[in-house]
Design an enzyme around this catalytic site. Structure first.
Site, short mmCIF file in Angstrom:
data_model
loop_
_atom_site.label_atom_id
_atom_site.label_comp_id
_atom_site.label_asym_id
_atom_site.label_seq_id
_atom_site.Cartn_x
_atom_site.Cartn_y
_atom_site.Cartn_z
CG HIS A 24 -0.47 7.89 0.75
ND1 HIS A 24 0.78 7.57 1.20
CD2 HIS A 24 -1.32 7.15 1.48
CE1 HIS A 24 0.69 6.67 2.15
NE2 HIS A 24 -0.57 6.39 2.34
CG HIS A 78 -5.71 0.42 8.57
ND1 HIS A 78 -5.79 1.60 9.29
CD2 HIS A 78 -4.76 0.62 7.62
CE1 HIS A 78 -4.93 2.46 8.77
NE2 HIS A 78 -4.30 1.91 7.76
CD GLU A 80 -3.88 4.95 4.81
OE1 GLU A 80 -3.21 4.24 5.57
OE2 GLU A 80 -3.38 5.85 4.11
CG ASP A 82 -4.89 1.37 1.71
OD1 ASP A 82 -5.38 2.00 2.66
OD2 ASP A 82 -3.76 0.86 1.75
CG HIS A 145 0.16 3.45 9.33
ND1 HIS A 145 0.25 4.53 8.48
CD2 HIS A 145 -0.76 2.64 8.78
CE1 HIS A 145 -0.56 4.34 7.45
NE2 HIS A 145 -1.19 3.21 7.60
CG ASP A 164 -1.39 -0.67 6.31
OD1 ASP A 164 -1.73 -1.18 5.23
OD2 ASP A 164 -1.82 0.42 6.71
CE1 TYR A 191 2.96 -0.79 2.92
CE2 TYR A 191 3.40 -1.00 5.27
CZ TYR A 191 2.52 -0.77 4.23
OH TYR A 191 1.20 -0.50 4.49
CG HIS A 224 -0.57 -3.09 1.31
ND1 HIS A 224 -1.41 -2.61 0.34
CD2 HIS A 224 -0.74 -2.28 2.39
CE1 HIS A 224 -2.06 -1.55 0.80
NE2 HIS A 224 -1.68 -1.33 2.04
FE1 FEO Z 1 -2.69 2.29 6.22
FE2 FEO Z 1 -2.65 0.10 3.52
O1 FEO Z 1 -3.30 1.49 4.62
#
Ligand code: FEO
Length: 394
Positions: A24, A78, A80, A82, A145, A164, A191, A224
């Site tokens: 993104h 989370h 999001e 991913d 976040h 994250d 990051y 990640h």
């Molecule tokens: Fe906030 Fe890795 O997604």
């Protein structure tokens, strides 16, 4: 990625996304990973899932450890996608009525992403869930976040599943900090600069809270990149430094150019800064991704921005960068503007407006030069650089 036992009966069942190059709008030239964790205790818990496109591989990874139907609890740290994208596949596979733990905001947000009426348990900060020998503690980390973010902590193993936070976009067969050199710190810094910088005040509060409650951490497992097991303190200390936004003696000179005039100005300004004993990095916007530039901005004391004037406006790439930087809210920066022009010359004024809006300390009205810098013009740029260098050293 083959599942890895990261601690006794705790597995990383996530996947590598080797080929992603744009996350993104963030450049991911080393790909990324979507980490997810399986804790096999008297009860079995799955912490997070992976991007939807990898759901087959994800289910296969889990199946190498246990029959997925045996999973008792799913934890979503989370929303999001991913990390939640494979939830529909997972819940369908293990049983739609299995309890799904998330924060109270997670419950709201997951419900807006997925129409299924899952068996949600919206947990309060500090709430616990026993797996038998192990206990999961849920720690709300709102706005780190997203509003829904939380950590899951296993006190018996002193492992923090941090979503994250503390992550890096990095795909590799190496899975731990001790398997990689210092290179990983660059990815962690990038990051932070691009995902978390604007939440720095909240991060400082969170780190204070972690110290206050004496949370013991032997291992940090982000969603990640690599897992911090050798020295989790290293990334915690790095976050404390980045969140404090204490600048180093360094300036970045970010610019775009049409016929090399603004580029010549950038080089002269950088030269002036260096002559004062301060590091200066000229960065041509079209040669560097905005997320790379922000990584340099993170610890810079000064951000000097240059643009030609085109059709009475900024060069579009400079507008793009300024918009991106403004959203990330860098603090404690000196700012200045420069640029060449043909006949109207609005760029310096427009850059200054943006830097003022970001509350940068504008230490000079800036330098604008018509067409091509002559020696006087170059000297003016050199002087601006020296002034910036002196201000940084103060
Ligand atoms: Fe906030 Fe890795 O997604």
């Amino acid at each position: 990625m083959k599942p890895i036992e990261i601690a006794k009966n705790i597995y990383d069942v996530g996947v590598n996304d080797w080929n992603i190059r744009d996350f993104h709008g963030y450049s991911t030239y080393q790909g990324t990973s979507y980490n997810a964790f399986l804790i096999v205790d008297e009860k079995i818990a799955l912490i997070d899932t992976v991007k939807k496109e990898f759901s087959d591989q994800f289910i296969e990874n889990i199946s190498k450890i246990i029959d997925p139907k045996k999973i008792d609890y799913v934890i979503s740290n989370h929303t999001e996608m991913d990390h939640s994208g494979s939830l529909p596949r997972v819940m369908h596979k293990i049983g739609e009525d299995k309890p799904l733990y998330c924060s109270k905001m997670g419950l709201k947000n997951l419900s807006r992403h997925f129409p299924q009426k899952w068996n949600y348990h919206g947990v309060a900060n500090g709430e616990e869930l026993s797996l038998g020998k192990r206990t999961l503690t849920f720690l709300e980390t709102r706005m780190l976040h997203w509003p829904d973010n939380m950590f899951t902590y296993v006190k018996e193993d002193k492992i923090l599943f941090s979503s994250d936070a503390f992550g890096q976009h990095y795909a590799g067969h190496e899975k731990f900090d001790d398997q990689l050199g210092d290179e990983i710190m660059f990815h962690a810094k990038k990051y932070y600069a691009n995902i978390l910088l604007l939440y720095s005040p909240l991060i400082l509060k969170l780190l204070e809270k972690v110290t206050e409650i004496g949370l013991e951490i032997d291992m940090i497992c982000p969603d990640h990149g690599i897992i911090w097991r050798k020295d989790p303190g290293r990334i915690i200390n790095a976050y404390a430094k980045w969140a404090s936004q204490e600048p180093e003696q360094k300036a970045v000179v970010v610019y775009d150019t049409m016929w090399h005039s603004t580029e010549t100005m950038a080089e002269e300004i950088a030269q002036g800064i260096v002559e004062e004993g301060v590091i200066a990095k000229p960065i041509h916007i079209r040669s560097s991704h905005r997320s790379e530039i922000m990584t340099e901005v993170l610890d810079a004391a000064a951000v000097i921005v240059g643009s030609p004037t085109i059709n009475n406006q900024l060069f579009p790439t400079v507008s793009d960068f300024l918009t991106y930087m403004k959203g990330l809210k860098p603090k404690n920066k000196i700012g200045a503007a420069f640029g060449s022009y043909g006949w109207s010359g609005e760029s310096v004024k427009l850059i200054n407006q943006e830097l003022e809006a970001m509350k940068f300390d504008i230490i000079d009205p800036g330098v604008k030069i018509q067409y091509v810098p002559d020696q006087d013009g170059k000297n003016a740029c050199l002087e601006l650089g020296r002034k910036i260098g002196k201000a940084i050293k103060k």
